[in-house]
Design a protein around this motif. Structure first.
Motif, PDB file in Angstrom:
ATOM      1  N   VAL A  46       2.628 -10.589  -5.626  1.00 56.31           N
ATOM      2  CA  VAL A  46       2.412 -10.012  -4.425  1.00 56.31           C
ATOM      3  C   VAL A  46       1.819  -8.283  -4.528  1.00 56.31           C
ATOM      4  O   VAL A  46       2.419  -7.601  -5.710  1.00 56.31           O
ATOM      5  CB  VAL A  46       3.620  -9.671  -3.558  1.00 56.31           C
ATOM      6  CG1 VAL A  46       3.511  -8.409  -2.374  1.00 56.31           C
ATOM      7  CG2 VAL A  46       4.106 -11.062  -2.946  1.00 56.31           C
ATOM      8  N   LEU A  60       8.055 -12.268  -1.139  1.00 58.96           N
ATOM      9  CA  LEU A  60       8.589 -11.306  -1.927  1.00 58.96           C
ATOM     10  C   LEU A  60       9.637 -11.870  -3.069  1.00 58.96           C
ATOM     11  O   LEU A  60       9.514 -11.550  -4.199  1.00 58.96           O
ATOM     12  CB  LEU A  60       9.365 -10.089  -0.901  1.00 58.96           C
ATOM     13  CG  LEU A  60       8.014  -9.247  -0.347  1.00 58.96           C
ATOM     14  CD1 LEU A  60       8.910  -8.469   0.810  1.00 58.96           C
ATOM     15  CD2 LEU A  60       7.197  -8.392  -1.356  1.00 58.96           C
ATOM     16  N   ILE A 117       5.322  -8.146  -8.633  1.00 58.67           N
ATOM     17  CA  ILE A 117       4.976  -7.094  -7.270  1.00 58.67           C
ATOM     18  C   ILE A 117       4.240  -5.801  -7.799  1.00 58.67           C
ATOM     19  O   ILE A 117       4.759  -4.962  -8.611  1.00 58.67           O
ATOM     20  CB  ILE A 117       6.163  -6.952  -6.564  1.00 58.67           C
ATOM     21  CG1 ILE A 117       6.964  -8.399  -6.051  1.00 58.67           C
ATOM     22  CG2 ILE A 117       5.876  -6.337  -5.503  1.00 58.67           C
ATOM     23  CD1 ILE A 117       7.935  -8.245  -5.017  1.00 58.67           C
ATOM     24  N   LEU A 146      13.289  -4.162  -0.851  1.00 59.91           N
ATOM     25  CA  LEU A 146      12.925  -5.275  -1.714  1.00 59.91           C
ATOM     26  C   LEU A 146      14.275  -5.114  -2.726  1.00 59.91           C
ATOM     27  O   LEU A 146      14.573  -6.541  -3.233  1.00 59.91           O
ATOM     28  CB  LEU A 146      11.583  -4.756  -2.526  1.00 59.91           C
ATOM     29  CG  LEU A 146      11.287  -5.601  -3.693  1.00 59.91           C
ATOM     30  CD1 LEU A 146      10.624  -6.996  -3.014  1.00 59.91           C
ATOM     31  CD2 LEU A 146      10.422  -4.905  -4.468  1.00 59.91           C
TER      32      LEU A 146
END
Ligand SMILES: C[S@@+](CC[C@H](N)C(=O)[O-])C[C@H]1O[C@@H](n2cnc3c(N)ncnc32)[C@H](O)[C@@H]1O
Length: 241
Positions: free
Chosen positions: A92, A159, A165, A183
């Motif tokens: 991501v 996520l 990420i 997150l």
């Protein structure tokens, strides 16, 4: 939209004293007694990633923008090195812009899927490096603001499933702290590598220092304004070839 964002963002980032290049004020600070050292595993990982960065070809990026490979100073090679050393499969990215970082990450063969978020669609930027046929099962752009808790909740599976990420969004003193808190409250499905851009700019100093996970400042191999690497939930079992 892009001009509005850029104008607001630059107002919060004070220009530094050099006339000839883009530069900003930063801070140097000693570790405090409560800051744990980076783990041996993380140090070994970043050394390997730096070696892979050295080998990164970035053929697509070079073809579309000749000078996007500069080092030290730009993060494209180190992003590819990190993805390869992590053996990343699902990435991501937060902050697409012209597509340079997405194209660098897609240069790594293990990457099966990259979802990149922005507030501005790629095809509204005249200098974009993307072409329409870059998009498909391997690359998707979503125009969504992950700083909005409702949007974050809708995207949480993407996520949690990402093994890497890359956060390169506004650095406006608000978004990153909020996004990272949300997150880090999500349990990743596998070991997760979080890479942060701009950790040396003033709006990011506190954000970086406050991250409670195993982390390493890799700026000398990454972006001139800072590149930070954070790991959660351990390390991948299989070392990358
Ligand atoms: C520095 S650029 C990204 C550069 C790109 N990652 C690269 O290295 O080639 C930052 C981008 O973040 C986007 N952005 C700003 N706020 C955002 C948000 N809340 N969510 C996602 N993207 C955002 C901006 O529109 C801009 O395109």
């Amino acid at each position: 939209m892009w001009r509005l964002w850029r104008g607001r963002n630059l107002q919060r980032r004070a220009p530094g004293p050099l006339a000839e290049v883009q530069n900003e004020w930063s801070v140097i600070a000693a570790p405090s007694a409560k800051d744990p050292s980076a783990s041996d595993e993380l140090v070994s990982f970043v050394l390997k990633a730096s070696q892979f960065a050295q080998e990164a070809e970035l053929a697509t990026l070079r073809e579309r923008q000749g000078n996007a490979n500069r080092r030290p100073g730009q993060h494209y090679r180190v992003l590819a090195g990190l993805a390869r050393a992590w053996d990343a499969h699902r990435i991501v990215e937060v902050g697409t812009f012209l597509g340079g970082s997405a194209l660098a990450l897609l240069d790594v063969p293990s990457v099966e899927r990259l979802v990149t978020y922005d507030l501005v669609p790629w095809n509204e930027l005249p200098k974009t490096m993307f072409r329409a046929d870059d998009f498909g099962s391997r690359l998707e752009q979503r125009i969504r603001d992950l700083g909005d808790p409702r949007v974050f909740a809708e995207e949480v599976d993407e996520l949690a499933q990402a093994d890497m990420i890359f956060v390169d969004a506004p650095k406006d003193g608000e978004f990153e702290a909020k996004f990272l808190a949300a997150l880090f409250a999500v349990e990743p499905k596998a070991p997760q590598l979080v890479v942060l851009d701009d950790i040396r700019v003033l709006t990011m100093i506190r954000v970086w220092r406050d991250i409670p996970h195993d982390k390493f400042d890799l700026t000398s191999f990454g972006n001139w304004s800072g590149t930070g690497v954070v790991t959660r939930n351990g390390f991948p079992a299989e070392p990358a070839p």
